[in-house]
Design a protein around this motif. Structure first.
Motif, PDB file in Angstrom:
ATOM      1  N   VAL A  76       0.844  -1.192   0.000  1.00  0.00           N
ATOM      2  CA  VAL A  76       0.000   0.000   0.000  1.00  0.00           C
ATOM      3  C   VAL A  76       0.887   1.252   0.000  1.00  0.00           C
ATOM      4  O   VAL A  76       0.615   2.205  -0.721  1.00  0.00           O
ATOM      5  CB  VAL A  76      -0.967  -0.009   1.206  1.00  0.00           C
ATOM      6  CG1 VAL A  76      -1.774   1.282   1.263  1.00  0.00           C
ATOM      7  CG2 VAL A  76      -1.894  -1.217   1.126  1.00  0.00           C
ATOM      8  N   ALA A  77       1.971   1.225   0.764  1.00  0.00           N
ATOM      9  CA  ALA A  77       2.893   2.367   0.779  1.00  0.00           C
ATOM     10  C   ALA A  77       3.482   2.594  -0.609  1.00  0.00           C
ATOM     11  O   ALA A  77       3.525   3.731  -1.093  1.00  0.00           O
ATOM     12  CB  ALA A  77       4.002   2.140   1.800  1.00  0.00           C
ATOM     13  N   ASP A  78       3.912   1.529  -1.269  1.00  0.00           N
ATOM     14  CA  ASP A  78       4.469   1.668  -2.616  1.00  0.00           C
ATOM     15  C   ASP A  78       3.425   2.197  -3.593  1.00  0.00           C
ATOM     16  O   ASP A  78       3.721   3.031  -4.442  1.00  0.00           O
ATOM     17  CB  ASP A  78       4.991   0.325  -3.123  1.00  0.00           C
ATOM     18  CG  ASP A  78       6.322  -0.080  -2.509  1.00  0.00           C
ATOM     19  OD1 ASP A  78       6.730  -1.227  -2.757  1.00  0.00           O
ATOM     20  OD2 ASP A  78       6.941   0.733  -1.798  1.00  0.00           O
ATOM     21  N   ALA A  79       2.199   1.708  -3.485  1.00  0.00           N
ATOM     22  CA  ALA A  79       1.133   2.116  -4.405  1.00  0.00           C
ATOM     23  C   ALA A  79       0.744   3.575  -4.226  1.00  0.00           C
ATOM     24  O   ALA A  79       0.201   4.191  -5.138  1.00  0.00           O
ATOM     25  CB  ALA A  79      -0.091   1.219  -4.208  1.00  0.00           C
ATOM     26  N   ASN A  80       1.034   4.128  -3.062  1.00  0.00           N
ATOM     27  CA  ASN A  80       0.654   5.506  -2.780  1.00  0.00           C
ATOM     28  C   ASN A  80       1.832   6.461  -2.757  1.00  0.00           C
ATOM     29  O   ASN A  80       1.730   7.576  -2.271  1.00  0.00           O
ATOM     30  CB  ASN A  80      -0.127   5.562  -1.462  1.00  0.00           C
ATOM     31  CG  ASN A  80      -1.496   4.955  -1.642  1.00  0.00           C
ATOM     32  OD1 ASN A  80      -2.409   5.609  -2.112  1.00  0.00           O
ATOM     33  ND2 ASN A  80      -1.631   3.676  -1.323  1.00  0.00           N
ATOM     34  N   LEU A  81       2.953   6.018  -3.285  1.00  0.00           N
ATOM     35  CA  LEU A  81       4.130   6.852  -3.485  1.00  0.00           C
ATOM     36  C   LEU A  81       4.659   7.500  -2.212  1.00  0.00           C
ATOM     37  O   LEU A  81       5.001   8.676  -2.197  1.00  0.00           O
ATOM     38  CB  LEU A  81       3.848   7.940  -4.522  1.00  0.00           C
ATOM     39  CG  LEU A  81       3.302   7.452  -5.865  1.00  0.00           C
ATOM     40  CD1 LEU A  81       3.025   8.625  -6.781  1.00  0.00           C
ATOM     41  CD2 LEU A  81       4.268   6.490  -6.527  1.00  0.00           C
ATOM     42  N   VAL A  82       4.714   6.731  -1.122  1.00  0.00           N
ATOM     43  CA  VAL A  82       5.269   7.268   0.120  1.00  0.00           C
ATOM     44  C   VAL A  82       6.328   6.313   0.655  1.00  0.00           C
ATOM     45  O   VAL A  82       6.328   5.130   0.354  1.00  0.00           O
ATOM     46  CB  VAL A  82       4.202   7.475   1.213  1.00  0.00           C
ATOM     47  CG1 VAL A  82       3.151   8.449   0.759  1.00  0.00           C
ATOM     48  CG2 VAL A  82       3.603   6.176   1.659  1.00  0.00           C
ATOM     49  N   PHE A  83       7.220   6.859   1.432  1.00  0.00           N
ATOM     50  CA  PHE A  83       8.227   6.039   2.096  1.00  0.00           C
ATOM     51  C   PHE A  83       7.993   6.036   3.604  1.00  0.00           C
ATOM     52  O   PHE A  83       8.352   5.113   4.288  1.00  0.00           O
ATOM     53  CB  PHE A  83       9.631   6.533   1.787  1.00  0.00           C
ATOM     54  CG  PHE A  83      10.012   6.283   0.362  1.00  0.00           C
ATOM     55  CD1 PHE A  83      10.310   5.004  -0.074  1.00  0.00           C
ATOM     56  CD2 PHE A  83      10.065   7.310  -0.543  1.00  0.00           C
ATOM     57  CE1 PHE A  83      10.658   4.761  -1.386  1.00  0.00           C
ATOM     58  CE2 PHE A  83      10.416   7.071  -1.861  1.00  0.00           C
ATOM     59  CZ  PHE A  83      10.707   5.796  -2.279  1.00  0.00           C
TER      60      PHE A  83
END
Length: 105
Positions: A76-83
């Motif tokens: 989900v983090a990768d899909a939403n462009l956040v680290f």
């Protein structure tokens, strides 16, 4: 583990020497996050659902609800462009719409 490839599959194992409170030194092994190109948005057709963040949401429980695996939060983090995972839940992002990726895509 369910899902596709892991975020740290190609991560290098690094070693750091740390000093404990009593003055002794020990080595700690850790995984370095691979350096990669900036993330891109989830391609159209690869989104399972959208979820609007509400008070009390935690990324692990949101992920368990949609993907059936609380440890797949990184997808989900990768899909939403956040680290920083804190950017996705908590008081500040209430109302944020999370894109939930299709498992294994």
């Amino acid at each position: 583990m369910a899902g596709g490839p892991g975020r740290y599959d190609d991560a290098e194992v690094a070693v750091a020497t740390v000093r404990d409170a009593d003055g002794t030194e020990r080595q700690v092994r850790y995984l370095r996050q691979p350096q990669s190109a900036p993330p891109t948005a989830v391609p159209t057709g690869r989104t399972l659902a959208s979820h609007r963040v509400v008070a009390g949401d935690r990324l692990d429980t949101v992920t368990a609800r949609y993907l059936g695996d609380p440890l797949a939060y990184w997808q989900v983090a990768d899909a939403n462009l956040v680290f920083a995972l804190d950017d996705l839940v908590g008081p500040a992002p209430e109302g944020l719409v999370l894109e939930i990726p299709t498992p294994g895509v």
